[in-house]
Design an enzyme around this catalytic site. Sequence first.
Site, PDB file in Angstrom:
ATOM      1  NE  ARG A  60       8.887 -31.088  -6.521  1.00 20.59           N
ATOM      2  CZ  ARG A  60      10.015 -31.134  -5.817  1.00 20.59           C
ATOM      3  NH1 ARG A  60      10.926 -32.054  -6.104  1.00 20.59           N
ATOM      4  NH2 ARG A  60      10.241 -30.286  -4.835  1.00 20.59           N
ATOM      5  CG  HIS A  64      10.394 -26.969  -9.382  1.00 17.41           C
ATOM      6  ND1 HIS A  64      11.127 -26.819  -8.223  1.00 17.41           N
ATOM      7  CD2 HIS A  64       9.205 -27.510  -8.982  1.00 17.41           C
ATOM      8  CE1 HIS A  64      10.420 -27.248  -7.182  1.00 17.41           C
ATOM      9  NE2 HIS A  64       9.260 -27.692  -7.621  1.00 17.41           N
ATOM     10  CG  ASP A  65      12.484 -24.751 -17.101  1.00 13.83           C
ATOM     11  OD1 ASP A  65      13.488 -24.095 -16.779  1.00 13.83           O
ATOM     12  OD2 ASP A  65      12.051 -24.810 -18.262  1.00 13.83           O
ATOM     13  CB  VAL A  68      12.499 -20.130 -11.711  1.00 16.60           C
ATOM     14  CG1 VAL A  68      13.706 -19.235 -11.450  1.00 16.60           C
ATOM     15  CG2 VAL A  68      11.830 -20.518 -10.399  1.00 16.60           C
ATOM     16  N   GLY A  70      10.696 -18.542 -16.656  1.00 19.73           N
ATOM     17  CA  GLY A  70       9.868 -19.014 -17.758  1.00 19.73           C
ATOM     18  C   GLY A  70      10.300 -20.392 -18.225  1.00 19.73           C
ATOM     19  CG  ASP A  72      14.397 -20.246 -19.411  1.00 13.69           C
ATOM     20  OD1 ASP A  72      14.240 -21.097 -18.492  1.00 13.69           O
ATOM     21  OD2 ASP A  72      14.940 -19.137 -19.223  1.00 13.69           O
ATOM     22  CB  SER A  74      16.803 -21.446 -16.627  1.00 14.77           C
ATOM     23  OG  SER A  74      15.502 -21.445 -16.080  1.00 14.77           O
ATOM     24  CG  ASN A  91      14.823 -25.920  -8.123  1.00 14.11           C
ATOM     25  OD1 ASN A  91      13.632 -26.214  -8.043  1.00 14.11           O
ATOM     26  ND2 ASN A  91      15.256 -24.896  -8.840  1.00 14.11           N
ATOM     27  N   PRO A 161       5.815 -22.236  -5.137  1.00  9.88           N
ATOM     28  CG  PRO A 161       4.150 -23.668  -5.913  1.00  9.88           C
ATOM     29  CD  PRO A 161       5.306 -22.850  -6.373  1.00  9.88           C
ATOM     30  CG  HIS A 191       0.682 -32.501  -5.759  1.00 12.47           C
ATOM     31  ND1 HIS A 191       0.369 -31.539  -4.817  1.00 12.47           N
ATOM     32  CD2 HIS A 191       1.822 -32.067  -6.367  1.00 12.47           C
ATOM     33  CE1 HIS A 191       1.279 -30.582  -4.849  1.00 12.47           C
ATOM     34  NE2 HIS A 191       2.165 -30.873  -5.777  1.00 12.47           N
ATOM     35  CG  ASP A 243      -3.401 -40.903  -5.334  1.00 12.65           C
ATOM     36  OD1 ASP A 243      -4.010 -41.456  -4.395  1.00 12.65           O
ATOM     37  OD2 ASP A 243      -3.815 -40.901  -6.504  1.00 12.65           O
ATOM     38  CG  ASP A 251      -6.259 -41.504 -10.716  1.00 12.47           C
ATOM     39  OD1 ASP A 251      -5.742 -40.648  -9.957  1.00 12.47           O
ATOM     40  OD2 ASP A 251      -6.324 -42.706 -10.423  1.00 12.47           O
TER      41      ASP A 251
END
Length: 324
Positions: A60, A64-65, A68, A70, A72, A74, A91, A161, A191, A243, A251
């Site tokens: 995750r 998330h990196d 936002v 790219g 990098d 951040s 975040n 998203p 997920h 899951d 899987d």
Amino acid sequence: MAVRTWLMILFLVFMMMQKGKGQLFETFYRTSCPKVESIVRKVVTEKINQTFVTIPATLRLFFHDCFVEGCDASVLISSPNGDAEKDAPDNLSLAGDGFDTVIKAKTEVEKSCPRVVSCADILTIATRDVIELAGGPSFKVELGRRDGLISKASRITGNLPDPNFNLTQLNTMFAKNNLTQTDMIALSGAHTVGFSHCSRFANRLYSFSPSSPVDPNLDPTYAQQLMQACPQNVDPRIAINMDPATPQTFDNMYFQNLVAKKGLFTSDEVLFTNKASQATVIDFANNPGDFSGAFVTAIRKLGRVGVKTGNAGQIRVDCTAFNS
């Protein structure tokens, strides 16, 4: 001889131009830090042995990196003012074990190759490793990213998203990052090892619509199980597996769950209920090889989003702070 010399010059110029275009290479550290991948793998393995949360947390964190600024690193920056990327509301739920994995790996890599390997590349390698170590596909990673120089909480809004997104909203956001609908569906498959706090889907259990408090696209038995795990006014720290069948294995069960109306988020279940994406979900549910191949393609594409190469950015010494 002169012709051969000119050809060599042209080849070198071409390679330099390619590098300037943000090219990444699987062999980027072959001479400068040849053991980087094995060093990171050792740290990741040790961290997973301490807690399984390392796997979804690292995955995750990478997503998330990259979405936002790219890919990098951040998202790793800490700010004394509480205004860095990681401090944004979207975040705050990023598990600390993902950050810890990258920071520990960076510490070990610095002992062998000081100021050579970026935090962005270490996060990329660690992400590949957690996927493999959870039983997912094996693949090579492209390297050569440099670390970004911007990390602001204010730049998060509209770039990640939402769990209530519909298919059009999902496609639009992923397309901004050069990712197709198939890429988006494949990446959603991560997920399968994810977890979520109850607040992210409580509306599907208690306030979906005036005529139906429970989302009719949720399997009734699954909805009851979710209500037991997430009663109203539950402790906001409580999180559950995304899951319910094989939560610790990477899987294709996520897609089988969608077909069975056991997608946790609206943005999960919509992939099956919308006819425009349903065929891909059914394919991935029935053919694990198709999902694995599509996932590898998609996550390698994700790893190219907004990368800094060449003289852009920097190689951070400490992943949580810009170089002074």
